[in-house]
Design a protein around this motif. Sequence first.
Motif, PDB file in Angstrom:
ATOM      1  N   PHE A  68     -12.696 -11.130   5.296  1.00  0.00           N
ATOM      2  CA  PHE A  68     -13.606 -11.319   4.165  1.00  0.00           C
ATOM      3  C   PHE A  68     -12.938 -12.091   3.019  1.00  0.00           C
ATOM      4  CE2 PHE A  68     -11.703  -7.211   4.871  1.00  0.00           C
ATOM      5  CZ  PHE A  68     -10.839  -7.083   3.784  1.00  0.00           C
ATOM      6  N   GLN A  72     -11.142 -16.944  -1.156  1.00  0.00           N
ATOM      7  CA  GLN A  72      -9.801 -17.121  -1.731  1.00  0.00           C
ATOM      8  C   GLN A  72      -9.057 -18.229  -0.978  1.00  0.00           C
ATOM      9  OE1 GLN A  72     -11.264 -14.221  -0.851  1.00  0.00           O
ATOM     10  NE2 GLN A  72     -10.099 -12.453  -1.547  1.00  0.00           N
ATOM     11  N   ASN A 156      -4.009 -12.983  -5.638  1.00  0.00           N
ATOM     12  CA  ASN A 156      -4.678 -11.870  -4.952  1.00  0.00           C
ATOM     13  C   ASN A 156      -3.826 -11.489  -3.747  1.00  0.00           C
ATOM     14  OD1 ASN A 156      -7.928 -11.554  -3.195  1.00  0.00           O
ATOM     15  ND2 ASN A 156      -6.538  -9.999  -3.908  1.00  0.00           N
ATOM     16  N   PRO A 157      -3.264 -10.278  -3.773  1.00  0.00           N
ATOM     17  CA  PRO A 157      -2.567  -9.838  -2.568  1.00  0.00           C
ATOM     18  C   PRO A 157      -3.604  -9.589  -1.478  1.00  0.00           C
ATOM     19  CG  PRO A 157      -2.706  -8.020  -4.145  1.00  0.00           C
ATOM     20  CD  PRO A 157      -3.340  -9.213  -4.799  1.00  0.00           C
ATOM     21  N   GLY A 159      -4.208  -8.134   2.415  1.00  0.00           N
ATOM     22  CA  GLY A 159      -3.736  -7.478   3.642  1.00  0.00           C
ATOM     23  C   GLY A 159      -4.753  -7.592   4.763  1.00  0.00           C
ATOM     24  N   GLY A 160      -5.951  -8.055   4.421  1.00  0.00           N
ATOM     25  CA  GLY A 160      -7.023  -8.148   5.416  1.00  0.00           C
ATOM     26  C   GLY A 160      -6.970  -9.462   6.159  1.00  0.00           C
ATOM     27  N   HIS A 193     -12.462  -8.918 -12.211  1.00  0.00           N
ATOM     28  CA  HIS A 193     -12.959  -7.566 -12.466  1.00  0.00           C
ATOM     29  C   HIS A 193     -11.799  -6.687 -12.889  1.00  0.00           C
ATOM     30  CE1 HIS A 193     -16.875  -8.333 -10.868  1.00  0.00           C
ATOM     31  NE2 HIS A 193     -16.356  -8.818  -9.749  1.00  0.00           N
ATOM     32  N   SER A 195     -10.020  -2.987 -12.959  1.00  0.00           N
ATOM     33  CA  SER A 195      -9.999  -1.919 -11.959  1.00  0.00           C
ATOM     34  C   SER A 195      -9.353  -0.691 -12.581  1.00  0.00           C
ATOM     35  CB  SER A 195      -9.235  -2.368 -10.714  1.00  0.00           C
ATOM     36  OG  SER A 195      -7.948  -2.833 -11.073  1.00  0.00           O
ATOM     37  N   ARG A 197      -7.410   3.081 -12.783  1.00  0.00           N
ATOM     38  CA  ARG A 197      -6.206   3.694 -12.229  1.00  0.00           C
ATOM     39  C   ARG A 197      -6.308   5.207 -12.385  1.00  0.00           C
ATOM     40  NH1 ARG A 197      -5.945  -0.813 -10.618  1.00  0.00           N
ATOM     41  NH2 ARG A 197      -4.133  -2.203 -10.568  1.00  0.00           N
TER      42      ARG A 197
HETATM   43  C1  LIG Z   1      -1.333  -4.621   0.212  1.00  0.00           C
HETATM   44  C2  LIG Z   1      -2.628  -5.058  -0.427  1.00  0.00           C
HETATM   45  C3  LIG Z   1      -3.617  -5.589   0.357  1.00  0.00           C
HETATM   46  C4  LIG Z   1      -4.804  -6.062  -0.243  1.00  0.00           C
HETATM   47  N1  LIG Z   1      -5.732  -6.681   0.531  1.00  0.00           N
HETATM   48  C5  LIG Z   1      -6.790  -7.271  -0.051  1.00  0.00           C
HETATM   49  C6  LIG Z   1      -7.699  -8.053   0.718  1.00  0.00           C
HETATM   50  O1  LIG Z   1      -7.545  -8.208   1.930  1.00  0.00           O
HETATM   51  N2  LIG Z   1      -8.719  -8.656   0.075  1.00  0.00           N
HETATM   52  C7  LIG Z   1      -8.914  -8.529  -1.271  1.00  0.00           C
HETATM   53  O2  LIG Z   1      -9.859  -9.109  -1.795  1.00  0.00           O
HETATM   54  N3  LIG Z   1      -8.067  -7.784  -2.034  1.00  0.00           N
HETATM   55  C8  LIG Z   1      -7.023  -7.163  -1.455  1.00  0.00           C
HETATM   56  N4  LIG Z   1      -6.134  -6.439  -2.221  1.00  0.00           N
HETATM   57  C9  LIG Z   1      -6.353  -6.335  -3.675  1.00  0.00           C
HETATM   58  C10 LIG Z   1      -6.767  -4.925  -4.112  1.00  0.00           C
HETATM   59  O3  LIG Z   1      -8.097  -4.687  -3.788  1.00  0.00           O
HETATM   60  C11 LIG Z   1      -6.510  -4.804  -5.610  1.00  0.00           C
HETATM   61  O4  LIG Z   1      -5.125  -4.983  -5.854  1.00  0.00           O
HETATM   62  C12 LIG Z   1      -6.934  -3.452  -6.200  1.00  0.00           C
HETATM   63  O5  LIG Z   1      -8.319  -3.275  -6.070  1.00  0.00           O
HETATM   64  C13 LIG Z   1      -6.547  -3.326  -7.660  1.00  0.00           C
HETATM   65  O6  LIG Z   1      -7.076  -4.404  -8.405  1.00  0.00           O
HETATM   66  P1  LIG Z   1      -6.168  -5.409  -9.236  1.00  0.00           P
HETATM   67  O7  LIG Z   1      -5.240  -6.082  -8.258  1.00  0.00           O
HETATM   68  O8  LIG Z   1      -7.113  -6.392  -9.844  1.00  0.00           O
HETATM   69  O9  LIG Z   1      -5.392  -4.631 -10.234  1.00  0.00           O
HETATM   70  C14 LIG Z   1      -4.992  -5.940  -1.643  1.00  0.00           C
HETATM   71  C15 LIG Z   1      -3.977  -5.356  -2.410  1.00  0.00           C
HETATM   72  C16 LIG Z   1      -2.804  -4.944  -1.827  1.00  0.00           C
HETATM   73  C17 LIG Z   1      -1.714  -4.373  -2.694  1.00  0.00           C
END
Ligand SMILES: Cc1cc2nc3c(=O)[nH]c(=O)nc-3n(C[C@H](O)[C@H](O)[C@H](O)COP(=O)(O)O)c2cc1C
Length: 217
Positions: A68, A72, A156-157, A159-160, A193, A195, A197
């Motif tokens: 998804f 990005q 944007n990290p 993992g998906g 957005h 988020s 904690r």
């Molecule tokens: C290891 C990891 C994997 C993530 N995978 C995805 C992803 O595949 N797609 C996505 O849109 N966000 C992904 N995220 C982002 C998280 O959804 C996001 O960090 C979390 O909701 C907190 O929001 P912020 O990063 O804006 O503070 C991932 C974050 C981490 C740390």
Amino acid sequence: MSLSLKEAIAMRKSVKEFDPNVKIPHEEMLEMIKLAAEAPSSVNLQPWRFVVVESDEAKASIKDLVRFNTRQLETSAAFILVLSDNQHIHDMEKVYGKSVELGYMPQEVMTTNVAALKDALSQAPESYIRMQGMMDANLAAMQLMLIAKDHGYDTNPIGGFERDEVMDALRINKERYIPVMFIAIGKGTKAPHDSSRHEIEEIVAFNSGDAEGKIGK
Ligand SMILES: Cc1cc2nc3c(=O)[nH]c(=O)nc-3n(C[C@H](O)[C@H](O)[C@H](O)COP(=O)(O)O)c2cc1C
């Protein structure tokens, strides 16, 4: 830009859509990754590796593999694949040799440390070495996202994604390297957005897990 650490932490938010016209010069990308690689690592073996996916061709090769996260991929300046080298323990002599050369470590300390570490690590299960490498690479990844913010970029990290297939598409040796995460990087086009904690009281216990009954059995 020169943000304080607090500002960089507060401003880093996952951004899902970037300005597709923004590209990051290699010099700057390398500067950011070089700083990220100042992260600490277990016995300083620095298992992190980075594959910067930025060309249209390279991006197209993983388009169907990022689940998804295609928006990005399509709009970011780059998708940085953070990897961990599961052969990192073999870098011991190289790493410590460099420290000796630079005068950071006496030769005798290197000799003693390498012998002790080799002994300890030769008995460690492979899963332990892999976990250690992932832990270290995660630290570099986090650091990279904060440094990017300081350079005026959003991240944007991710993992998906289909790990096996991505490794094949990018022609990375998957016997040796473990994909940790992608970091999408670029200039966000709209405010991310916020988020929430957990409250601090919910996540910290002092001295033992069962203090105040929070993290206990
Ligand atoms: C290891 C990891 C994997 C993530 N995978 C995805 C992803 O595949 N797609 C996505 O849109 N966000 C992904 N995220 C982002 C998280 O959804 C996001 O960090 C979390 O909701 C907190 O929001 P912020 O990063 O804006 O503070 C991932 C974050 C981490 C740390």
